[in-house]
Design an enzyme around this catalytic site. Structure first.
Site, PDB file in Angstrom:
ATOM      1  N   TYR A 141     -19.149  10.068   0.599  1.00  0.00           N
ATOM      2  CA  TYR A 141     -17.681  10.191   0.014  1.00  0.00           C
ATOM      3  C   TYR A 141     -17.469   8.951  -0.952  1.00  0.00           C
ATOM      4  O   TYR A 141     -16.300   8.985  -1.444  1.00  0.00           O
ATOM      5  CB  TYR A 141     -16.864  10.074   1.232  1.00  0.00           C
ATOM      6  CG  TYR A 141     -16.933  11.514   2.229  1.00  0.00           C
ATOM      7  CD1 TYR A 141     -17.799  12.444   1.711  1.00  0.00           C
ATOM      8  CD2 TYR A 141     -16.479  11.348   3.531  1.00  0.00           C
ATOM      9  CE1 TYR A 141     -17.812  13.513   2.469  1.00  0.00           C
ATOM     10  CE2 TYR A 141     -16.883  12.460   4.278  1.00  0.00           C
ATOM     11  CZ  TYR A 141     -17.056  13.526   3.924  1.00  0.00           C
ATOM     12  OH  TYR A 141     -17.411  14.794   4.524  1.00  0.00           O
ATOM     13  N   LYS A 192     -30.923  13.123   8.037  1.00  0.00           N
ATOM     14  CA  LYS A 192     -31.920  14.198   7.638  1.00  0.00           C
ATOM     15  C   LYS A 192     -33.080  13.452   7.139  1.00  0.00           C
ATOM     16  O   LYS A 192     -33.195  13.208   5.828  1.00  0.00           O
ATOM     17  CB  LYS A 192     -31.366  15.076   6.616  1.00  0.00           C
ATOM     18  CG  LYS A 192     -30.161  16.090   7.243  1.00  0.00           C
ATOM     19  CD  LYS A 192     -30.739  17.338   8.062  1.00  0.00           C
ATOM     20  CE  LYS A 192     -31.465  18.257   7.096  1.00  0.00           C
ATOM     21  NZ  LYS A 192     -32.182  19.184   7.852  1.00  0.00           N
ATOM     22  N   ASP A 225     -28.911  18.699  11.576  1.00  0.00           N
ATOM     23  CA  ASP A 225     -28.839  19.994  11.617  1.00  0.00           C
ATOM     24  C   ASP A 225     -29.074  20.631  13.222  1.00  0.00           C
ATOM     25  O   ASP A 225     -28.331  21.407  13.814  1.00  0.00           O
ATOM     26  CB  ASP A 225     -29.417  20.885  10.796  1.00  0.00           C
ATOM     27  CG  ASP A 225     -31.046  20.662  10.535  1.00  0.00           C
ATOM     28  OD1 ASP A 225     -31.283  19.609  10.969  1.00  0.00           O
ATOM     29  OD2 ASP A 225     -31.636  21.376  10.066  1.00  0.00           O
ATOM     30  N   ASP A 249     -18.613  13.531   9.959  1.00  0.00           N
ATOM     31  CA  ASP A 249     -17.274  14.400   9.794  1.00  0.00           C
ATOM     32  C   ASP A 249     -17.609  15.701  10.468  1.00  0.00           C
ATOM     33  O   ASP A 249     -16.636  16.426  11.261  1.00  0.00           O
ATOM     34  CB  ASP A 249     -17.037  14.516   8.186  1.00  0.00           C
ATOM     35  CG  ASP A 249     -15.682  15.020   7.768  1.00  0.00           C
ATOM     36  OD1 ASP A 249     -14.939  15.341   8.689  1.00  0.00           O
ATOM     37  OD2 ASP A 249     -15.572  15.021   6.574  1.00  0.00           O
ATOM     38  N   ASP A 253     -16.268  17.334  14.475  1.00  0.00           N
ATOM     39  CA  ASP A 253     -15.346  18.428  14.307  1.00  0.00           C
ATOM     40  C   ASP A 253     -16.012  19.342  15.377  1.00  0.00           C
ATOM     41  O   ASP A 253     -15.072  20.268  16.082  1.00  0.00           O
ATOM     42  CB  ASP A 253     -14.886  19.065  13.188  1.00  0.00           C
ATOM     43  CG  ASP A 253     -13.460  18.343  12.469  1.00  0.00           C
ATOM     44  OD1 ASP A 253     -13.399  17.324  12.921  1.00  0.00           O
ATOM     45  OD2 ASP A 253     -13.373  18.994  11.627  1.00  0.00           O
TER      46      ASP A 253
END
Ligand code: NAD
Length: 368
Positions: A141, A192, A225, A249, A253
């Site tokens: 970001y 990852k 993942d 992020d 959630d």
């Protein structure tokens, strides 16, 4: 007696309504001899109306001086067209930046009384208590270059840059390991590593911090993942999950929604540790926004805001016992069926914001 300095920034919409319930709790703990010193100031749209900006310099000085900032919520249609630099959210971004808040903590707790409100089966979520630690100020970001460029043939190329330094990964890893020591002593680090250099690097740095400073804490590395999948399959296998800004992020959630309503979710953002005192700058806020659709009606669920205050007790003031007591009071109130509309369930009688606050104070009385 130690005095804890709290800056209250209620903000807009339901922010002031839910903050009032926290003030009741501050009053109750004060009567029990805990020294709280509170100041209140404007943030967001209300600060814009008063000062022409989303937070005044005076309020920023108070925030720097406080042991913890409690933030309600900001925004609303009234300020949708104000200039971008002074929009209500700019107040929160300024606080995060100036206080150096790099670690975002989001607990996902499923109270037994609300297990049926989850979209997952009761046995999967009942008693769930996990903590997602998200790196908040680095990664994709913020990394440069970050641009959309036009190529010679007229087509375009978009670039975001995922970038982490040793220091950034070390400090977030330490926050996660420290937290795990006060919980169930396990950290799952998600990246990852199979396809990203920053993933390889993240795993190396977290592994080194673990080996050199926290070898007594269990560490597992998990692909981000797979972590998302496991969160939905069997979330109770996790204690603390530490991850970067982007994966955090998303994973936070997912974890949040395991537990039901937005009105139930607290969060904390922590800054660097002061080497002299061990204290950290900190801001505590509910995950929800200013909920203009219910603002002013006394319907807001204050538990996310009250839970944020509970996190301040635990992480800024070293009042773990009081935080446990507050958690127990919340659980008892929910179990008794006292609930705002967002969590009442179809056909059930819902109560108002102040009723829930009063019931929690009543439970604290009963528990003490
Ligand atoms: P929101 O979180 O305010 O509301 C989403 C839905 O959840 C609404 O139906 C609302 O009534 C409900 N809800 C939220 N909190 C609740 C609570 N405590 N009790 C009961 N119900 C609750 O999100 P939104 O509607 O997308 O945004 C509204 C405003 O809030 C916008 O101006 C947005 O920019 C702002 N916002 C601010 C923050 C923040 O201050 N950190 C975060 C998100 C959105």
């Amino acid at each position: 007696m130690a005095t804890h300095k709290l800056l209250l920034l209620p903000g807009d919409g339901i922010g002031p309504e839910v903050m009032r319930e926290v003030e009741k709790l501050v009053g109750w703990f004060r009567k029990r001899g805990i020294g709280f010193e509170t100041e209140t100031d404007l943030v967001g749209g209300s600060a814009y109306d008063a000062h022409g900006k989303a937070i005044s310099e005076d309020a920023m000085v108070k925030a720097q001086d406080a042991d913890a900032v409690l933030f309600g919520a900001v925004g609303g249609a009234k300020w949708d067209s104000v200039p971008y630099a002074v929009r209500p959210e700019a107040g929160l971004l300024r606080l995060r930046k100036d206080l150096g808040l790099f670690a975002n903590l989001r607990p996902a707790i499923c109270y037994p009384a609300l297990a049926d409100a989850s979209s997952l089966k009761r046995e999967v979520v009942e008693g769930l208590d996990i903590m997602i630690v998200r790196e908040l100020t680095g990664g994709v970001y913020f990394g440069e270059p970050k641009e959309i460029v036009t190529l010679e043939d007229g087509s375009q190329r978009a670039v975001d840059t995922q970038l982490y330094t040793t220091h950034e990964v070390e400090r977030i890893a330490r926050v996660a390991f420290d937290l795990a020591k006060k919980r169930r002593n396990k950290v799952s680090s998600a990246e990852k590593f199979n396809v990203m250099k920053t993933g390889v690097f993240w795993r190396q740095v977290v592994g080194r911090v673990h080996k050199e400073e926290f070898s007594d804490v269990e560490l597992e590395n998990v692909l981000a993942d797979n972590c998302a999948m496991q969160l939905v399959r069997w979330p109770k296998q996790f204690d603390v999950i530490v991850t970067d800004n982007l994966f955090g992020d998303i994973l936070s959630d997912i974890a949040a929604m395991l537990t039901g309503s937005l009105g139930m979710l607290p969060s904390a953002s922590l800054g660097a540790e002061d080497p002299a005192t061990g204290a950290r700058k900190a801001l505590y806020e509910p995950v929800h926004g200013s909920a203009p659709d219910i603002a002013g009606k006394g319907l807001a669920n204050p538990i996310a805001m009250i839970g944020s205050f509970g996190m301040a007790l635990r992480y800024s003031f070293g009042l773990g016992e009081e935080a446990d007591m507050l958690d127990k009071a919340i659980a008892n109130v929910l179990a008794s069926g006292t609930r705002t509309k967002d969590i009442a369930g179809p056909g059930a009688n819902a109560v108002g914001t102040t009723d829930v606050g009063d019931a929690i104070v009543g439970e604290l009385e009963a528990l003490s």
